[in-house]
Enzyme design. Structure first.
Site, PDB file in Angstrom:
ATOM      1  CB  THR A 132      -0.837   0.002   1.298  1.00 25.17           C
ATOM      2  OG1 THR A 132      -1.762  -1.061   1.215  1.00 25.17           O
ATOM      3  CG2 THR A 132      -1.556   1.317   1.516  1.00 25.17           C
ATOM      4  N   GLY A 178      -9.586  -3.013   4.773  1.00 23.44           N
ATOM      5  CA  GLY A 178      -8.435  -3.077   5.671  1.00 23.44           C
ATOM      6  C   GLY A 178      -8.251  -1.792   6.459  1.00 23.44           C
TER       7      GLY A 178
HETATM    8  C1  SD4 Z   1      -4.643  -3.732   3.714  1.00 26.83           C
HETATM    9  N1  SD4 Z   1      -2.839  -2.510   4.723  1.00 26.83           N
HETATM   10  O1  SD4 Z   1      -5.580  -3.612   2.950  1.00 26.83           O
HETATM   11  C2  SD4 Z   1      -3.396  -2.923   3.454  1.00 26.83           C
HETATM   12  C3  SD4 Z   1      -2.441  -3.723   2.643  1.00 26.83           C
HETATM   13  C4  SD4 Z   1      -1.035  -3.236   2.715  1.00 26.83           C
HETATM   14  O2  SD4 Z   1       1.155  -3.447   2.317  1.00 26.83           O
HETATM   15  O3  SD4 Z   1      -0.695  -2.258   3.266  1.00 26.83           O
HETATM   16  N2  SD4 Z   1      -0.119  -3.905   2.188  1.00 26.83           N
HETATM   17  O4  SD4 Z   1      -4.629  -4.508   4.653  1.00 26.83           O
END
Ligand code: SD4
Length: 354
Positions: A213, A243
């Protein structure tokens, strides 16, 4: 004069020469001691640079994080930001994004946004054009269309193939538990097993193949802070899953009087701890960004020792710290800091800051 000098240095910062020059040491500080900054998770350098350019022409931190995150959405960074990545169990890509403004303490966010590519900009419209903070799903799509965004499919060849391969491998991995048929051995539909006891399986599906992300913090030349996040969530998530990224306090948080933070990693676990809020609160209590990040992540480790995640923490003066759980940030080049005219990869930042 001070502003002119600031501008010169900052413009210098975005030339290729300056980008390549890791030895440059002049800092971009104005007469009030404000040190503009862009920092983001992972090695999304075009996002960092575009955000920095915005600051360099006098743009706001809020504009900078919107431009930075939307750069990644367009580039479909690592298939984990923007359209065409991380298909859910139905094969659909949905988007989560958050943008938060330090001076007003307003935020705008979208979760489970369907059929619109520009998640961070839709979030910005929530911030700018409504008194709400978070819109979700199809109704967020309706809002986006009303605001002039285009409705289109978010499926790409890559997401289609990823989904088909997953189906062909008996829907492995997946996020189900305490259901029949056995989710480790086949696809749904599933039904709940009666009388189960809640448990922490320790299963970790967030890894090298399933992360990245963008979370970005910016400080502009007025000292205003902003934070933004954008993601398509976790690959093969159960449809409807949201998330940490679009949740204020979890994926990102800013308090103009203190600082800001942005998180990346296993959002299902991380949002239970409101990590970004916690890091900022630790700074309010007097901790430096580095220690605030460490203490925040320690809370997660107590219950989830193998959790994957990381946090970028910045105080209002531009001091920053980065901390990851279980070497999450070491999986590959971790991210980028731009504090003109020096470009610092986060791996270098680890050595210099941590
Ligand atoms: C999530 N935090 O949807 C995000 C995914 C993420 O590095 O950050 N991946 O859970």
């Amino acid at each position: 004069m001070a502003i002119m000098l600031w501008l010169c240095l900052c413009l210098a910062a975005i030339t290729d020469e300056a980008m390549a020059s890791m030895a440059a040491t002049t800092e971009c500080v104005d007469s009030r001691g404000i040190m503009p900054l862009v920092i983001n998770t992972w090695n999304f350098s075009n996002a960092t640079q575009n955000a920095w350019k915005q600051l360099s022409i006098g743009g706001s931190a809020l504009d900078a994080v919107e431009i930075g995150c939307s750069t990644c959405e367009r580039e479909q960074c690592d298939h984990t930001v923007g359209w065409g990545g991380s298909p859910d169990e139905n094969g659909e890509t949905t988007l989560d994004a958050l943008i938060m403004d330090g001076p007003t303490h307003k935020c705008g966010a979208v979760a489970g946004l369907r059929r619109v590519k520009d998640a961070i900009s839709v979030a910005r419209r929530v911030l700018d054009n409504t008194q709400h903070s978070l819109l979700v799903g199809d109704l967020a799509t309706n809002f986006a269309i009303q605001m002039g965004f285009k409705e289109e499919s978010l499926t790409s060849e890559w997401s289609l193939k990823t989904h088909n391969d997953w189906k062909a491998s008996k829907c492995q991995p997946n996020y189900w538990q305490n259901v029949v048929p056995d989710p480790k051995d086949g696809c749904g539909p599933y039904k709940p097993v009666k009388g189960h006891v809640p448990q922490n399986t320790g299963q970790n599906l967030v890894n090298y193949e399933n992360h990245d992300t963008i979370g970005m913090v910016a400080i502009d030349r007025n000292g205003s802070l902003a934070v933004g996040t954008s993601t398509n969530g976790l690959r093969h998530k159960i449809a409807g899953r949201v998330g940490d990224s679009p949740i204020p306090g979890a994926g990102g948080y800013v308090d103009q009087d203190v600082g800001a933070a942005a998180a990346t990693g296993d959002g299902d676990i991380m949002l239970r701890y409101l990590l970004s809020y916690q890091a900022v609160e630790y700074m309010r209590q007097g901790m430096a960004p580095k220690q605030a990040g460490e203490e925040t992540l320690k809370r997660v480790l107590k219950k989830y020792p193998s959790a994957m995640g990381a946090i970028v923490v910045v105080d209002k003066n531009g001091k920053y710290g980065l901390k990851s759980l279980n070497n999450y940030f070491y999986i590959k080049l971790m991210g980028i800091v731009l504090q003109a005219p020096r470009v610092l990869t986060l791996s270098e930042a680890f050595h210099t800051v941590w």
